[in-house]
Write an enzyme that holds these catalytic residues in place. Structure first.
Site: not given
Ligand code: MSP
Length: 530
Positions: A21, A24, A130, A133, A155, A158, A311
């Site tokens: 989304h 990311h 969790c 996370c 959590c 979540h 978030k």
């Molecule tokens: N797999 C782990 C990261 C491992 S790094 C060694 C993870 N993945 S994640 O897909 O959940 O998130 C990846 C990144 O996307 C994180 O930096 C997270 O903060 C970012 N985001 C996910 N949702 C987000 C928002 N709604 N807004 C901004 N960034 C967000 O965590």
């Protein structure tokens, strides 16, 4: 003299339990703009991104989808995660998947070394975990639940209760690194940014650190330990290592991978969202210290894209796919909007209205209008041949001075990941040039033969300003700036825009008289509000 180290920036690797989304895409876009800026400065760069494929979350998503975890991740990576890089126009140097052999082998090697160094031991774990996370929670991490989870601890990210785990597994002796981490961060306060993130990490570490389980016995989808095939590496302690395995940690000396590692290590920036700060600013450097490697120079924690104050997330069904926005506005406007409208490091909300309003005001009416007016007038009044602009008056000198000031603000801002300050500096220069056009009224000068030399100066000033803008915005909006570069005829005179250096951008008069200017498509066509 030794060559300077390459600038190494990483994004987190994304969980492939679902499709991406805009949260990311936001992290990757920021990393892409920061690294393109560095390249534009002439620095050697390594920009790494990728996906996190192991762990319970992915395993359960695959089970729900009725396929094996490997099939699940292969499909999602091919159908969603690789294509999104094109959608947002990212120019990454590598893409790591944690199921690749290069990663698996080096993760095993790394933990074997840490164990050999005496920092891994076997023990019993009991506590909350969790899955959202993928994190063992500490007592202070959980919050009071609401609604169906009232009177339970949940959590806070979540909103669901953690699962109670009881396992015998291998522990990483994190506790012994608390003092070294504090000393490191006291000596390098710039190593965690923004300042609020630094303070958060310092107060967490000052409370003392407890050892943490580095393996899982009840999970099968992961990297088996080198010394105990019954256990897989805890997904975070597998994932964090991507930053090292992807650039050649542990490679045979003399190989290209080993050379790469020597050129890029340590990471200059590990870019992360604030939700994963503790992993990156506490566990990750401690792991590196335990293996005898230098920690990252900077961990930068950006904020969240929010929906209704929370978030944005797929699991809460609030995720917006990047293509939903990019299909309408294009990748350049997407990149521009999120880095311009939200101060990097803070949370921000997305709305169509705001996106549309900024697109119209700043891109279509601002930069787009300046480019089309400037090129069209050279075509109309000078048959597309750029005139020589001698005899600058105060009005032009103001533009020349302003450009130098713009670069002196934008360069440190982009280098420090303060994107909005850098973007606004260039935008103010654009506004100034638009004002100059309005005040100089070249369409009035064109009616008077006696003003011909003056019209030349005005047209040359506009095009020279556009030349500088095309370079300064190239890292942010590469597609539109490619088109502008072409319309200015700059490629033939000055070479590829990617080779124009930031340090030279303010030197005036680079686009020579006689350059062929054409009027191309509008850079930012007007978009009707939906
Ligand atoms: N797999 C782990 C990261 C491992 S790094 C060694 C993870 N993945 S994640 O897909 O959940 O998130 C990846 C990144 O996307 C994180 O930096 C997270 O903060 C970012 N985001 C996910 N949702 C987000 C928002 N709604 N807004 C901004 N960034 C967000 O965590």
């Amino acid at each position: 003299m030794a060559e300077p180290k390459a600038f190494f920036l990483s994004t987190p690797i994304y969980y492939v339990n679902d499709a991406p989304h805009i949260g990311h895409a936001y992290t990757t876009t920021a990393g892409d703009v920061a690294t393109r800026w560095r390249r534009q400065r002439g620095e050697e760069v390594w920009f790494l991104t990728g996906v996190d494929e192991h762990g319970t979350k992915v395993q359960r998503a695959a089970e729900k989808g009725g396929v094996s975890p490997q099939e699940w991740v292969d499909r999602l990576v091919a159908q969603s995660w690789l294509p999104v890089l094109e959608t947002i126009d990212a120019a990454n140097d590598d893409f790591i998947r944690t199921t690749e052999p290069r990663h698996r082998d080096r993760v095993q090697l790394f933990w074997q070394r840490v164990k050999d160094n005496g920092y891994v031991y076997s023990a019993e774990y009991e506590g909350p975990y969790c899955v959202g996370c993928e994190e063992f929670k500490l007592a202070g991490d959980l919050a009071e639940g609401e609604g169906e989870f009232a009177e339970q601890l949940v959590c806070p990210v979540h909103g669901r209760p953690a699962e109670q785990l009881q396992e015998t597994n291998w522990f990483f002796q994190l506790s012994v690194f608390a003092d070294r981490l504090l000393q490191h961060y006291e000596a390098h306060p710039e190593a965690i940014q923004p300042r609020s993130a630094y303070n958060e990490v310092m107060s967490f570490v000052r409370q003392g650190l407890v050892d943490i389980s580095m393996s899982r016995s009840s999970v099968s989808w992961g990297i088996p330990l080198a010394w105990d095939a019954q256990q897989v590496t805890y997904v975070w302690f597998d994932a964090l290592l991507n930053y090292a395995t992807a650039v050649g940690y542990g490679a045979e000396p003399g190989t290209a991978d080993a050379e790469r590692f020597a050129r890029v290590w340590p990471p200059d920036v590990n870019l992360v969202g604030k939700d994963i700060l503790r992993f990156h600013a506490v566990y990750w450097p401690a792991m590196l210290m335990a293996a005898g490697l230098e920690p990252p120079r900077k961990v930068f924690a950006h904020g969240w894209l929010l929906v209704g104050g929370e978030k944005m997330s797929k699991s809460k069904l609030t995720g917006i796919a990047p293509e939903q926005i990019i299909d309408t506005f294009g990748s350049d406007a997407f990149r521009y909007y999120f880095l311009r409208a939200i101060q990097f490091g803070q949370d921000g909300s997305f709305s169509w209205e705001d996106m549309h309003a900024r697109y119209t005001a700043e891109l279509a009416n601002g930069l787009g209008n300046l480019a089309s007016r400037g090129t069209a007038m050279v075509v109309r009044y000078r048959d597309g041949e750029l005139p020589a602009g001698h005899d600058l008056t105060d009005a032009e000198r103001q533009i020349v001075d302003s450009l130098a000031r713009t670069v002196s603000v934008a360069d440190p801002a982009f280098c420090e990941l303060d994107f909005s300050t850098g973007i606004v500096a260039v935008k103010e220069f654009i506004d100034l040039v638009n004002l100059y056009v309005t005040e100089q009224e070249p369409w009035v000068l064109a009616k008077d033969e006696a003003q011909s030399a003056r019209l030349d100066v005005v047209l040359a000033t506009i095009c020279e300003s556009l030349r500088a803008i095309a370079v300064l915005y190239n890292p942010l909006m590469p597609k539109a700036m490619s088109s502008l570069w072409e319309q200015l005829g700059a490629q033939a005179q000055l070479g590829p825009r990617a080779e124009q250096r930031i340090v030279d951008v303010a030197s005036w008069g680079q686009l020579p008289a006689g350059t062929r200017i054409t009027k191309g498509d509008s850079l930012f066509p007007r978009i009707e509000e939906a």
